[in-house]
Every structure is written in structure tokens, then in C-alpha cells.
Design a protein around this motif. Structure first.
Motif, PDB file in Angstrom:
ATOM      1  N   PRO A 229       0.858  -1.243   0.065  1.00  0.00           N
ATOM      2  CA  PRO A 229       0.135  -0.084  -0.133  1.00  0.00           C
ATOM      3  C   PRO A 229       0.940   1.300  -0.122  1.00  0.00           C
ATOM      4  CG  PRO A 229      -0.728  -1.412   1.521  1.00  0.00           C
ATOM      5  CD  PRO A 229       0.406  -2.207   1.043  1.00  0.00           C
ATOM      6  N   GLU A 230       0.426   2.311  -0.837  1.00  0.00           N
ATOM      7  CA  GLU A 230       1.321   3.420  -0.881  1.00  0.00           C
ATOM      8  C   GLU A 230       1.148   4.463   0.198  1.00  0.00           C
ATOM      9  OE1 GLU A 230       0.167   5.002  -4.674  1.00  0.00           O
ATOM     10  OE2 GLU A 230       0.856   3.186  -5.831  1.00  0.00           O
ATOM     11  N   ARG A 231       0.087   4.461   0.961  1.00  0.00           N
ATOM     12  CA  ARG A 231      -0.219   5.387   1.911  1.00  0.00           C
ATOM     13  C   ARG A 231       0.649   5.086   3.200  1.00  0.00           C
ATOM     14  NH1 ARG A 231      -5.647   4.415   2.466  1.00  0.00           N
ATOM     15  NH2 ARG A 231      -5.429   4.806   4.669  1.00  0.00           N
ATOM     16  N   ASP A 232       1.289   6.050   3.686  1.00  0.00           N
ATOM     17  CA  ASP A 232       2.209   5.708   4.988  1.00  0.00           C
ATOM     18  C   ASP A 232       1.418   5.344   6.235  1.00  0.00           C
ATOM     19  OD1 ASP A 232       4.300   6.393   3.422  1.00  0.00           O
ATOM     20  OD2 ASP A 232       4.716   8.487   4.140  1.00  0.00           O
ATOM     21  N   ASP A 233      -0.125   5.809   6.083  1.00  0.00           N
ATOM     22  CA  ASP A 233      -0.914   5.803   7.539  1.00  0.00           C
ATOM     23  C   ASP A 233      -1.624   4.511   7.130  1.00  0.00           C
ATOM     24  OD1 ASP A 233      -2.514   6.726   5.233  1.00  0.00           O
ATOM     25  OD2 ASP A 233      -3.603   7.941   6.542  1.00  0.00           O
ATOM     26  N   HIS A 234      -1.310   3.504   6.059  1.00  0.00           N
ATOM     27  CA  HIS A 234      -2.109   2.615   5.827  1.00  0.00           C
ATOM     28  C   HIS A 234      -1.866   1.640   6.945  1.00  0.00           C
ATOM     29  CE1 HIS A 234      -3.810  -1.275   4.022  1.00  0.00           C
ATOM     30  NE2 HIS A 234      -4.450  -0.583   3.324  1.00  0.00           N
ATOM     31  N   PRO A 235      -2.667   0.819   7.581  1.00  0.00           N
ATOM     32  CA  PRO A 235      -2.433  -0.206   8.693  1.00  0.00           C
ATOM     33  C   PRO A 235      -1.280  -1.258   8.200  1.00  0.00           C
ATOM     34  CG  PRO A 235      -4.811  -0.036   8.510  1.00  0.00           C
ATOM     35  CD  PRO A 235      -4.061   0.956   7.233  1.00  0.00           C
ATOM     36  N   LEU A 236      -1.139  -1.607   6.795  1.00  0.00           N
ATOM     37  CA  LEU A 236      -0.151  -2.799   6.338  1.00  0.00           C
ATOM     38  C   LEU A 236       0.936  -1.780   5.879  1.00  0.00           C
ATOM     39  CD1 LEU A 236      -2.508  -5.336   4.608  1.00  0.00           C
ATOM     40  CD2 LEU A 236      -1.851  -5.075   7.146  1.00  0.00           C
ATOM     41  N   GLY A 237       1.160  -0.409   5.876  1.00  0.00           N
ATOM     42  CA  GLY A 237       2.019   0.412   5.038  1.00  0.00           C
ATOM     43  C   GLY A 237       3.384  -0.026   5.617  1.00  0.00           C
ATOM     44  N   ALA A 238       3.626  -0.355   6.990  1.00  0.00           N
ATOM     45  CA  ALA A 238       4.643  -0.461   7.513  1.00  0.00           C
ATOM     46  C   ALA A 238       5.237  -1.898   7.606  1.00  0.00           C
ATOM     47  CB  ALA A 238       5.083  -0.020   8.734  1.00  0.00           C
ATOM     48  N   LEU A 239       4.014  -2.754   7.872  1.00  0.00           N
ATOM     49  CA  LEU A 239       4.197  -4.109   7.864  1.00  0.00           C
ATOM     50  C   LEU A 239       4.663  -4.970   6.771  1.00  0.00           C
ATOM     51  CD1 LEU A 239       3.584  -6.838   9.655  1.00  0.00           C
ATOM     52  CD2 LEU A 239       1.410  -6.918   8.735  1.00  0.00           C
ATOM     53  N   LEU A 240       4.113  -4.683   5.744  1.00  0.00           N
ATOM     54  CA  LEU A 240       4.564  -5.620   4.212  1.00  0.00           C
ATOM     55  C   LEU A 240       5.936  -5.363   3.935  1.00  0.00           C
ATOM     56  CD1 LEU A 240       1.370  -5.220   1.884  1.00  0.00           C
ATOM     57  CD2 LEU A 240       1.793  -6.589   4.131  1.00  0.00           C
ATOM     58  N   PRO A 241       6.940  -4.039   3.996  1.00  0.00           N
ATOM     59  CA  PRO A 241       8.209  -3.999   3.692  1.00  0.00           C
ATOM     60  C   PRO A 241       9.033  -4.898   4.909  1.00  0.00           C
ATOM     61  CG  PRO A 241       7.030  -1.986   3.653  1.00  0.00           C
ATOM     62  CD  PRO A 241       5.972  -2.737   4.066  1.00  0.00           C
ATOM     63  N   TRP A 242       8.483  -4.508   6.134  1.00  0.00           N
ATOM     64  CA  TRP A 242       9.040  -5.517   7.018  1.00  0.00           C
ATOM     65  C   TRP A 242       9.060  -6.683   6.846  1.00  0.00           C
ATOM     66  CZ3 TRP A 242       7.135  -9.227  10.653  1.00  0.00           C
ATOM     67  CH2 TRP A 242       8.042  -9.406  11.574  1.00  0.00           C
ATOM     68  N   ALA A 243       8.046  -7.315   6.225  1.00  0.00           N
ATOM     69  CA  ALA A 243       7.828  -8.892   6.164  1.00  0.00           C
ATOM     70  C   ALA A 243       8.765  -9.156   4.887  1.00  0.00           C
ATOM     71  CB  ALA A 243       6.382  -9.222   5.901  1.00  0.00           C
ATOM     72  N   VAL A 244       8.758  -8.536   3.955  1.00  0.00           N
ATOM     73  CA  VAL A 244       9.565  -8.771   2.846  1.00  0.00           C
ATOM     74  C   VAL A 244      11.133  -8.662   3.030  1.00  0.00           C
ATOM     75  CG1 VAL A 244      10.243  -7.692   0.604  1.00  0.00           C
ATOM     76  CG2 VAL A 244       8.102  -7.800   1.168  1.00  0.00           C
ATOM     77  N   ARG A 245      11.579  -7.870   3.987  1.00  0.00           N
ATOM     78  CA  ARG A 245      12.838  -8.184   4.403  1.00  0.00           C
ATOM     79  C   ARG A 245      13.347  -9.392   5.244  1.00  0.00           C
ATOM     80  NH1 ARG A 245      11.856  -2.525   5.548  1.00  0.00           N
ATOM     81  NH2 ARG A 245      11.624  -2.931   7.769  1.00  0.00           N
ATOM     82  N   ARG A 246      12.247 -10.001   5.662  1.00  0.00           N
ATOM     83  CA  ARG A 246      12.354 -11.242   6.540  1.00  0.00           C
ATOM     84  C   ARG A 246      11.903 -12.490   5.893  1.00  0.00           C
ATOM     85  NH1 ARG A 246      11.979  -6.753   9.215  1.00  0.00           N
ATOM     86  NH2 ARG A 246      13.380  -6.338  11.034  1.00  0.00           N
ATOM     87  N   LEU A 247      11.994 -12.499   4.661  1.00  0.00           N
ATOM     88  CA  LEU A 247      11.256 -13.711   3.866  1.00  0.00           C
ATOM     89  C   LEU A 247      12.291 -15.105   4.329  1.00  0.00           C
ATOM     90  CD1 LEU A 247      10.482 -12.137   0.326  1.00  0.00           C
ATOM     91  CD2 LEU A 247       8.894 -12.664   2.168  1.00  0.00           C
ATOM     92  N   ASP A 248      13.439 -14.872   4.738  1.00  0.00           N
ATOM     93  CA  ASP A 248      14.138 -16.080   4.851  1.00  0.00           C
ATOM     94  C   ASP A 248      13.731 -16.579   6.345  1.00  0.00           C
ATOM     95  OD1 ASP A 248      15.093 -13.636   6.380  1.00  0.00           O
ATOM     96  OD2 ASP A 248      17.142 -14.660   6.627  1.00  0.00           O
ATOM     97  N   GLN A 249      12.950 -15.941   6.976  1.00  0.00           N
ATOM     98  CA  GLN A 249      12.496 -16.406   8.188  1.00  0.00           C
ATOM     99  C   GLN A 249      11.092 -16.973   8.191  1.00  0.00           C
ATOM    100  OE1 GLN A 249      12.631 -13.253  11.299  1.00  0.00           O
ATOM    101  NE2 GLN A 249      14.509 -12.445  10.234  1.00  0.00           N
ATOM    102  N   PRO A 250      10.624 -17.879   9.197  1.00  0.00           N
ATOM    103  CA  PRO A 250       9.306 -18.774   9.265  1.00  0.00           C
ATOM    104  C   PRO A 250       8.411 -17.856   9.735  1.00  0.00           C
ATOM    105  CG  PRO A 250      10.698 -19.623  10.770  1.00  0.00           C
ATOM    106  CD  PRO A 250      11.718 -18.546  10.277  1.00  0.00           C
ATOM    107  N   LEU A 251       8.036 -16.887   8.998  1.00  0.00           N
ATOM    108  CA  LEU A 251       6.884 -15.812   9.667  1.00  0.00           C
ATOM    109  C   LEU A 251       5.601 -16.665   9.473  1.00  0.00           C
ATOM    110  CD1 LEU A 251       7.856 -12.678   7.648  1.00  0.00           C
ATOM    111  CD2 LEU A 251       8.501 -13.330   9.961  1.00  0.00           C
ATOM    112  N   THR A 252       4.757 -15.977  10.438  1.00  0.00           N
ATOM    113  CA  THR A 252       3.289 -16.625  10.610  1.00  0.00           C
ATOM    114  C   THR A 252       2.456 -15.486  10.882  1.00  0.00           C
ATOM    115  OG1 THR A 252       3.456 -16.776  13.170  1.00  0.00           O
ATOM    116  CG2 THR A 252       4.318 -18.788  12.154  1.00  0.00           C
TER     117      THR A 252
END
Length: 346
Positions: A229-252
Motif C-alpha cells: 500500500p502506498e499510503r504511509d498511514d495504511h495499517p499495512l504500510g509498514a508491515l509489508l516492507p518489514w515482512a519482505v525484508r524477512r522472507l528467509d524467516q518462518p513468519l506466521t
């Protein structure tokens, strides 16, 4: 100029009983007739009619882009002169049918005949926006799933009941026949075709040049790559980049929800609204995308790529990759390898 068929290469698709390979997909012909929408026409030209993006090592021929029509055509305020007649469509590898301005008006018979003949000759045919009405009239959508601009899906379904019209997707890929929704979705479909022909790295470079997200969900699981999501205030705006940086981890889902500061149920609801899919499916899609990039740009083995993408084992990666992309990782690498390796083979 139309290129002759090349020697055998890794097959990426099969339709009309004809195996098609990456070097085959060189000539893109745009069907040009009065009544076309200029935006979709321009989108096709920007993707296929300009030089490949800087910094990419294209291993196969870039596209030869041709305008095919029965004579000079006015599109909006612009006058266009075709390179060839509509009969040239049958010599193309890919035929693009832009949006049709007036869906209440029957498309010209010569256009219908030319598009049908091109498909019968083995061309991949893609419609942008209301160009789906042309494909449906030509019989190319009979028994197939398809889409068009949301404002016209009901009309398409009523007029062509033999077509399974899906109003909720950006584009549909049936192999030899592809359809897109309106406006920006036309660009998504064009980038999808580049990704099929030249791989993820080249398609992403084209997207960067056009300043658009590299790959939006088309509604088909094997090619979904949901944007952040492009908006900084979107609830997932910070979460998705955080997850993409941790794709080597077994995220749930619980890991994602904890980082986002919300319940798993609340997170799933936000994911569905923003991306059209679930958190776990989104994660799998990102892992497959990362694997594609590593296969294209490095010499890492499948085991190492499985670890780097959080897949765990090579067996798991191969299973998900083959089911999602349609070919095994090794075949994908041979087809889309774009530059010398930057990592040693383990």
C-alpha cells in the motif's frame, strides 16, 4: 520486420498444440481501428514499442511493435497511420486489442475476422479493457474465464453467456487468450506479458521506467504479486516492507499480527481489503517472487534459494514454484537467466 521462428528453447507456454518459447515472442501487433481508446493504445506502445529499459541484459530479441489497420485511424485527437493491414495480425506472435469506446456498437467484421485468424495461426491474443468485446465476438472467449472494465462486465456477460466473466480481477490469463480490466489494469497485463517473455527482472525494470508498481495481482494465483500500500498511514504500510525484508524467516500470521499491533483476525481482514488475498498467500507470493529474482540473477543452488526465501527445503521450493509459475526452478533459470552470477554455486 517479422522474425522467423528460432531454434528450440525452454518452453514457457503451449497453446493451439504449438509449443511457444521465449525467443518466439518477438512481434507484437496492435489491432488498430476507429473507435479504439487512446489510453490503452498508448499503454501498449509504451511497454512494447519502446526500447528495452537501461541496465537490463536482454538475452532474447526485444519486441518488434507494429500498428495494423485497414487505413489511417483517428484515435481521440490523434491521427495514426498503420504500418500494415489487419491481415498482418496473423503473422504476429502477440496481438493486442485495445479498448473499444462504444460497447453498444458492433466491432468491425474485418477486425473480428483478423483477430480470429491471428489466434488460429498461433498468436497469443490479449485484450485491454473493453477490447474483450472484440475477443468475445470473435469466439475466442467461449468457455473461458475473462474480464473487462467493471462498468461493462454485466453487459459482456449478458451478451456472451458462453463466457465466464469475472468482474473482480485485474486480468485473466488463459494461455493463448488474455483479458484485462480497464485503464491501469491494461498496464498490469502488459507487464505480465513482459514477465512471461523476459522474466521478473526485466519486467520490474520496465515498471520502474514507467514509475508503476512492478506487479499487481491479476487474480490468478500463479502470477499474483501484491503491491505494498502506498499510503504511509495504511495499517499495512509498514508491515509489508518489514515482512519482505524477512522472507528467509518462518513468519506466521501471528508474527505479522504481533508486529502490526493487532489481532490475527483484524490483520486478515485488512489483508483481504488491501491485497485481495490472505496473509499466508501473500507471503508465499513474495517468496516465489524472491526465488524468481535469485534464479535470474545469481548462481545460488536451489537449496540455498529455498533457505533465502523461507521455503526450508529444495523439495518444498520446487513444489510451490512449479505449481505457481508452471515450470521447475531449473527450467525457469535456463529461460530467464539475465546476467553473470554474483553469488557462487554452493
Amino acid at each position: 520486420m517479422h522474425h522467423p521462428r528460432q531454434p528450440p528453447h525452454p518452453v514457457v507456454s503451449v497453446w493451439n498444440d504449438t509449443p511457444r518459447t521465449v525467443p518466439d515472442m518477438t512481434t507484437v501487433a496492435l489491432a488498430l481501428t476507429p473507435g479504439m481508446l487512446h489510453f490503452e493504445l498508448s499503454v501498449a506502445y509504451e511497454v512494447f514499442g519502446t526500447a528495452p529499459p537501461d541496465g537490463t541484459d536482454i538475452r532474447t530479441a526485444w519486441y518488434d511493435f507494429e500498428l495494423c489497420g485497414s487505413g489511417p485511424v483517428r484515435v481521440g485527437r490523434f491521427q495514426l497511420e498503420p504500418d500494415h493491414g489487419l491481415d498482418q495480425l496473423r503473422r504476429a506472435d502477440t496481438v493486442i486489442v485495445p479498448g473499444w469506446a462504444d460497447v453498444d456498437e458492433e466491432p468491425p467484421a474485418e477486425l473480428i475476422d483478423a483477430v480470429r485468424a491471428a489466434h488460429e495461426a498461433g498468436a497469443r491474443v490479449a485484450s485491454l479493457c473493453t477490447g474483450a468485446f472484440v475477443l468475445a465476438t470473435a469466439g475466442l472467449l467461449d468457455g473461458k474465464r475473462a474480464t473487462t472494465h467493471w462498468a461493462h462486465t454485466a453487459i459482456l456477460a449478458e451478451r456472451h453467456p458462453e463466457t465466464d466473466v469475472d468482474p473482480d480481477v485485474l486480468y485473466v490469463d488463459n494461455g493463448s487468450v488474455l483479458t484485462s480490466a480497464g485503464k491501469a489494469a491494461a498496464l498490469d497485463l502488459c507487464l505480465h506479458l513482459v514477465r512471461l517473455d523476459h522474466g521478473s527482472s526485466v519486467a520490474n525494470a520496465v515498471a520502474r521506467r514507467l514509475v508503476v508498481p512492478p506487479h499487481r495481482s491479476g487474480g490468478q494465483a500463479q502470477f499474483v504479486a501484491t503491491p505494498v500500500p502506498e499510503r504511509d498511514d495504511h495499517p499495512l504500510g509498514a508491515l509489508l516492507p518489514w515482512a519482505v525484508r524477512r522472507l528467509d524467516q518462518p513468519l506466521t500470521v501471528e508474527d505479522l499480527a504481533r508486529h502490526a499491533g493487532m489481532s490475527s483476525r483484524h490483520l486478515t481482514r485488512h489483508f483481504k481489503a488491501a491485497t485481495g488475498t490472505t496473509p499466508l498467500q501473500w507471503l508465499l507470493t513474495q517468496r516465489i517472487r524472491r526465488a524468481q529474482e535469485l534464479l535470474e540473477n545469481t548462481d545460488r543452488g536451489v537449496d540455498a534459494i529455498a533457505a533465502a526465501t523461507g521455503m526450508g527445503t529444495a523439495t518444498t521450493l520446487r513444489r510451490h514454484f512449479n505449481r505457481t509459475v508452471g515450470v521447475p526452478p531449473d527450467a525457469y533459470r535456463r529461460t530467464f537467466r539475465s546476467r553473470p552470477s554474483t553469488h557462487p554455486q554452493p
